[in-house]
Design a protein around this motif. Structure first.
Motif, PDB file in Angstrom:
ATOM      1  N   ASP A  79      18.927  16.208   4.714  1.00 27.49           N
ATOM      2  CA  ASP A  79      17.939  15.189   4.366  1.00 27.49           C
ATOM      3  C   ASP A  79      16.644  15.432   5.140  1.00 27.49           C
ATOM      4  OD1 ASP A  79      19.760  13.712   2.733  1.00 27.49           O
ATOM      5  OD2 ASP A  79      20.624  12.826   4.539  1.00 27.49           O
ATOM      6  N   VAL A  80      15.511  15.111   4.526  1.00 27.37           N
ATOM      7  CA  VAL A  80      14.215  15.202   5.199  1.00 27.37           C
ATOM      8  C   VAL A  80      13.718  13.785   5.482  1.00 27.37           C
ATOM      9  CG1 VAL A  80      11.835  16.012   5.086  1.00 27.37           C
ATOM     10  CG2 VAL A  80      13.669  17.365   4.029  1.00 27.37           C
ATOM     11  N   GLY A  81      13.589  13.450   6.764  1.00 28.00           N
ATOM     12  CA  GLY A  81      13.049  12.162   7.155  1.00 28.00           C
ATOM     13  C   GLY A  81      11.566  12.308   7.451  1.00 28.00           C
ATOM     14  N   TYR A  82      10.725  11.745   6.589  1.00 26.61           N
ATOM     15  CA  TYR A  82       9.276  11.824   6.791  1.00 26.61           C
ATOM     16  C   TYR A  82       8.845  10.725   7.755  1.00 26.61           C
ATOM     17  CZ  TYR A  82       9.166  14.912   2.728  1.00 26.61           C
ATOM     18  OH  TYR A  82       9.359  15.957   1.863  1.00 26.61           O
ATOM     19  N   GLU A  83       8.080  11.108   8.762  1.00 25.13           N
ATOM     20  CA  GLU A  83       7.560  10.121   9.696  1.00 25.13           C
ATOM     21  C   GLU A  83       6.377   9.406   9.052  1.00 25.13           C
ATOM     22  OE1 GLU A  83       6.271   9.631  14.355  1.00 25.13           O
ATOM     23  OE2 GLU A  83       7.314  11.427  13.665  1.00 25.13           O
ATOM     24  N   ILE A  84       6.527   8.118   8.864  1.00 30.09           N
ATOM     25  CA  ILE A  84       5.508   7.306   8.206  1.00 30.09           C
ATOM     26  C   ILE A  84       4.455   6.954   9.243  1.00 30.09           C
ATOM     27  CG2 ILE A  84       5.152   5.084   7.071  1.00 30.09           C
ATOM     28  CD1 ILE A  84       7.835   5.465   5.726  1.00 30.09           C
ATOM     29  N   HIS A  85       3.221   7.439   9.029  1.00 28.03           N
ATOM     30  CA  HIS A  85       2.292   7.601  10.146  1.00 28.03           C
ATOM     31  C   HIS A  85       0.856   7.591   9.632  1.00 28.03           C
ATOM     32  CE1 HIS A  85       0.213   9.880  13.313  1.00 28.03           C
ATOM     33  NE2 HIS A  85       1.299   9.906  14.060  1.00 28.03           N
ATOM     34  N   PRO A  86      -0.047   6.799  10.211  1.00 30.33           N
ATOM     35  CA  PRO A  86      -1.456   6.896   9.839  1.00 30.33           C
ATOM     36  C   PRO A  86      -1.967   8.333  10.007  1.00 30.33           C
ATOM     37  CG  PRO A  86      -1.093   4.953  11.176  1.00 30.33           C
ATOM     38  CD  PRO A  86       0.197   5.749  11.217  1.00 30.33           C
ATOM     39  N   GLY A  87      -2.795   8.755   9.089  1.00 30.31           N
ATOM     40  CA  GLY A  87      -3.231  10.155   9.048  1.00 30.31           C
ATOM     41  C   GLY A  87      -2.472  10.945   8.015  1.00 30.31           C
TER      42      GLY A  87
ATOM     43  N   ASP B 187      -0.693  10.655   4.075  1.00 28.16           N
ATOM     44  CA  ASP B 187      -0.817   9.817   2.887  1.00 28.16           C
ATOM     45  C   ASP B 187       0.320   8.802   2.816  1.00 28.16           C
ATOM     46  OD1 ASP B 187      -3.175  10.890   2.006  1.00 28.16           O
ATOM     47  OD2 ASP B 187      -2.252  12.263   0.572  1.00 28.16           O
ATOM     48  N   VAL B 188       1.446   9.129   3.422  1.00 24.73           N
ATOM     49  CA  VAL B 188       2.583   8.212   3.487  1.00 24.73           C
ATOM     50  C   VAL B 188       2.520   7.511   4.844  1.00 24.73           C
ATOM     51  CG1 VAL B 188       5.093   8.004   3.306  1.00 24.73           C
ATOM     52  CG2 VAL B 188       3.894   9.773   2.005  1.00 24.73           C
ATOM     53  N   PHE B 189       1.893   6.321   4.875  1.00 27.70           N
ATOM     54  CA  PHE B 189       1.672   5.656   6.154  1.00 27.70           C
ATOM     55  C   PHE B 189       2.263   4.259   6.224  1.00 27.70           C
ATOM     56  CE2 PHE B 189      -2.104   4.931   3.533  1.00 27.70           C
ATOM     57  CZ  PHE B 189      -2.280   3.557   3.623  1.00 27.70           C
ATOM     58  N   ASP B 190       2.858   3.761   5.127  1.00 23.78           N
ATOM     59  CA  ASP B 190       3.529   2.466   5.146  1.00 23.78           C
ATOM     60  C   ASP B 190       4.566   2.440   4.025  1.00 23.78           C
ATOM     61  OD1 ASP B 190       2.001   2.182   2.839  1.00 23.78           O
ATOM     62  OD2 ASP B 190       0.731   0.580   3.641  1.00 23.78           O
ATOM     63  N   GLY B 191       5.195   1.292   3.814  1.00 21.93           N
ATOM     64  CA  GLY B 191       6.222   1.220   2.789  1.00 21.93           C
ATOM     65  C   GLY B 191       5.688   1.442   1.390  1.00 21.93           C
ATOM     66  N   ALA B 192       4.543   0.866   1.095  1.00 23.76           N
ATOM     67  CA  ALA B 192       3.972   1.010  -0.245  1.00 23.76           C
ATOM     68  C   ALA B 192       3.690   2.467  -0.582  1.00 23.76           C
ATOM     69  CB  ALA B 192       2.697   0.179  -0.347  1.00 23.76           C
TER      70      ALA B 192
ATOM     71  N   GLY C 238       1.916  15.382   5.206  1.00 25.54           N
ATOM     72  CA  GLY C 238       0.557  15.849   4.984  1.00 25.54           C
ATOM     73  C   GLY C 238      -0.276  14.807   4.242  1.00 25.54           C
ATOM     74  N   ALA C 239      -1.535  15.133   3.985  1.00 26.08           N
ATOM     75  CA  ALA C 239      -2.435  14.139   3.408  1.00 26.08           C
ATOM     76  C   ALA C 239      -3.556  14.781   2.606  1.00 26.08           C
ATOM     77  CB  ALA C 239      -3.035  13.265   4.508  1.00 26.08           C
TER      78      ALA C 239
ATOM     79  N   PRO D  32       9.014   2.627  14.843  1.00 27.99           N
ATOM     80  CA  PRO D  32       8.340   1.322  14.809  1.00 27.99           C
ATOM     81  C   PRO D  32       6.969   1.320  15.452  1.00 27.99           C
ATOM     82  CG  PRO D  32      10.046   1.345  16.505  1.00 27.99           C
ATOM     83  CD  PRO D  32      10.205   2.609  15.717  1.00 27.99           C
ATOM     84  N   SER D  33       6.682   2.276  16.325  1.00 27.18           N
ATOM     85  CA  SER D  33       5.404   2.265  17.035  1.00 27.18           C
ATOM     86  C   SER D  33       4.227   2.339  16.068  1.00 27.18           C
ATOM     87  CB  SER D  33       5.337   3.419  18.041  1.00 27.18           C
ATOM     88  OG  SER D  33       5.268   4.676  17.396  1.00 27.18           O
ATOM     89  N   HIS D  34       4.371   3.095  14.993  1.00 33.98           N
ATOM     90  CA  HIS D  34       3.275   3.250  14.034  1.00 33.98           C
ATOM     91  C   HIS D  34       3.079   1.995  13.188  1.00 33.98           C
ATOM     92  CE1 HIS D  34       3.069   7.333  15.308  1.00 33.98           C
ATOM     93  NE2 HIS D  34       4.301   7.567  14.933  1.00 33.98           N
ATOM     94  N   PHE D  35       4.103   1.167  13.145  1.00 35.94           N
ATOM     95  CA  PHE D  35       3.993  -0.086  12.405  1.00 35.94           C
ATOM     96  C   PHE D  35       3.355  -1.176  13.261  1.00 35.94           C
ATOM     97  CE2 PHE D  35       7.964   1.490  10.003  1.00 35.94           C
ATOM     98  CZ  PHE D  35       7.178   2.324   9.248  1.00 35.94           C
ATOM     99  N   VAL D  36       3.609  -1.157  14.563  1.00 37.25           N
ATOM    100  CA  VAL D  36       2.947  -2.094  15.467  1.00 37.25           C
ATOM    101  C   VAL D  36       1.433  -1.898  15.388  1.00 37.25           C
ATOM    102  CG1 VAL D  36       2.577  -2.701  17.899  1.00 37.25           C
ATOM    103  CG2 VAL D  36       4.897  -2.337  17.047  1.00 37.25           C
ATOM    104  N   LEU D  37       0.981  -0.662  15.401  1.00 42.93           N
ATOM    105  CA  LEU D  37      -0.448  -0.377  15.381  1.00 42.93           C
ATOM    106  C   LEU D  37      -1.100  -0.764  14.064  1.00 42.93           C
ATOM    107  CD1 LEU D  37       0.260   1.002  18.043  1.00 42.93           C
ATOM    108  CD2 LEU D  37      -1.159   2.934  17.364  1.00 42.93           C
ATOM    109  N   GLN D  38      -0.288  -0.862  12.988  1.00 38.65           N
ATOM    110  CA  GLN D  38      -0.811  -1.308  11.696  1.00 38.65           C
ATOM    111  C   GLN D  38      -0.590  -2.790  11.454  1.00 38.65           C
ATOM    112  OE1 GLN D  38      -0.057   1.313   8.162  1.00 38.65           O
ATOM    113  NE2 GLN D  38       1.321   2.377   9.561  1.00 38.65           N
ATOM    114  N   GLN D  39       0.169  -3.429  12.355  1.00 41.98           N
ATOM    115  CA  GLN D  39       0.556  -4.835  12.180  1.00 41.98           C
ATOM    116  C   GLN D  39       1.423  -5.023  10.937  1.00 41.98           C
ATOM    117  OE1 GLN D  39      -0.412  -7.636  14.687  1.00 41.98           O
ATOM    118  NE2 GLN D  39       0.086  -5.585  15.422  1.00 41.98           N
ATOM    119  N   LEU D  40       2.361  -4.100  10.754  1.00 37.10           N
ATOM    120  CA  LEU D  40       3.337  -4.150   9.667  1.00 37.10           C
ATOM    121  C   LEU D  40       4.657  -4.659  10.247  1.00 37.10           C
ATOM    122  CD1 LEU D  40       3.893  -1.296   7.074  1.00 37.10           C
ATOM    123  CD2 LEU D  40       5.851  -2.286   8.253  1.00 37.10           C
ATOM    124  N   ASP D  41       5.407  -5.440   9.490  1.00 38.16           N
ATOM    125  CA  ASP D  41       6.676  -6.018   9.969  1.00 38.16           C
ATOM    126  C   ASP D  41       7.740  -4.927  10.029  1.00 38.16           C
ATOM    127  OD1 ASP D  41       9.116  -7.351  10.293  1.00 38.16           O
ATOM    128  OD2 ASP D  41       8.445  -9.108   9.174  1.00 38.16           O
TER     129      ASP D  41
END
Length: 351
Positions: free
Chosen positions: A183-191, A193-198, A141-142, A219-228
């Motif tokens: 375990d809860v795996g959160y999908e790191i995703h634009p939209g 609040d948790v959208f990258d490693g930081a 959520g966000a 990895p698809s959400h990282f390509v769109l952000q240009q994250l390694d």
């Protein structure tokens, strides 16, 4: 590093529908099995396939669900609560848009909708336990997402307050999953609040480093952000508890880049593709997963702006199967080794 990635599996959310074979649990399992899948990830909100509240209260029902899957040579990989997890935290700007994720009775009632979402998450913890699962996938959520770009200047404390509130809302839910052994795996995703490693690190701090707080790696959400996306695995592999196998491409032009000018998906610089049609280096990803001993499921999430979903599903099973790595139990140069001789070692070192 003793185990292997399991697969191929498929997330059923994008395939469930009102027409056969996608409109019942038995028929969609038969369809997935015939395509060559070994596992299925269940969208817990889709009543055509699964009754989450019943699963939370009845182990017998869960045994029936597992039995149908097993009859088609399938394993249930995880339950998904992406829609319900999204509703645990919603900024008011998105209230009306996200009401569609909840029952009509709580539309226009943000507090009631949130309470419903929290209860759904706790049902998912119990249902996962009844199904014998050890992993789960969701969205966090966000609250701060409208302020992701720092203009206008963010007032001091805004982001910190948002993450503190996320932590307050999610810690009891994570405790419920801990009691269930999941375990809860959160999908790191634009939209989110948790959208990258930081931001994942900020969230992890907000929930006190909770042992059940994990990552659904996509990895698809990282390509769109240009994250390694490969370095991400190096940094966070200990927290990766689930894996969505989804392809993407990023083709910036003189007119648009990461933000893509409000274009529809097919016209965006960054867009999702069927497996093998994008730019993600899955050979490198599966190698990283093997290197760090990831031993859970590789789950196709199909989202493509061009290819038909049934074609993407059919091709995806073989694609994942081709990338699975059976981890070696011996070193390639063992043939040249010998028994331990400490005296020889000392002599070779001049000791």
């Amino acid at each position: 590093m003793a185990s292997n990635v399991k697969g191929p599996a498929i997330f059923l959310a994008q395939f469930a529908g009102d027409q056969a074979p996608f409109n019942s649990w038995d028929s969609i399992c038969k369809w997935a099995s015939e395509l060559g899948y070994a596992g299925v990830q269940i969208p817990s909100w889709d009543g055509r396939l699964f009754d989450l509240e019943k699963a939370a209260s009845s182990k017998d029902y869960c045994d029936e669900i597992k039995g149908v899957a097993a009859g088609h040579r399938l394993t249930i990989t995880e339950l998904s609560t992406h829609l319900q997890g999204q509703l645990v935290a919603v900024h008011p700007a998105f209230d009306e848009a996200f009401d569609a994720f909840a029952p009509a009775a709580v539309h226009g009632k943000p507090s009631a909708r949130q309470a419903w979402a929290v209860q759904q998450m706790k049902h998912a913890a119990k249902a996962s336990q009844h199904l014998g699962l050890t992993g789960h996938v969701s969205f966090p959520g966000a609250l701060a997402w409208p302020f992701a770009y720092p203009w206008p200047q963010r007032p001091a404390g805004l982001v910190e307050t948002a993450f503190a509130e996320l932590g307050k809302r999610w810690t009891p839910i994570l405790d419920a999953f801990d009691e269930a052994g999941v375990d809860v795996g959160y999908e790191i995703h634009p939209g989110e609040d948790v959208f990258d490693g930081a931001t994942f690190e900020m969230f992890l701090d907000a929930v006190g480093g909770h042992p059940r707080c994990g990552i659904n790696y996509d990895p698809s959400h990282f390509v769109l952000q240009q994250l390694d996306y490969l370095a991400f695995i190096d940094i966070y592999h200990e927290r990766i508890t689930a894996f969505h196998v989804k392809d993407a491409e990023f083709n910036p032009t003189g007119r648009q880049g990461v933000y893509s000018g409000y274009a529809p998906w097919v016209d965006r610089a960054g867009r999702f593709r069927s497996l093998g049609d994008g730019q993600v280096d899955f050979s490198a990803i599966f190698s990283k997963m093997a290197q760090y001993g990831y031993d859970r499921w590789a789950v196709l999430e199909w989202e493509c702006c061009l290819k038909h979903p049934e074609d993407g599903a059919r091709e995806g099973a073989e694609f994942i199967k081709h990338h699975l790595i059976r981890v070696t139990e011996k070193a390639f140069d063992d043939f040249a080794g010998g028994s331990v001789d400490q005296g020889k070692v000392n002599r070779m070192l001049g000791l």
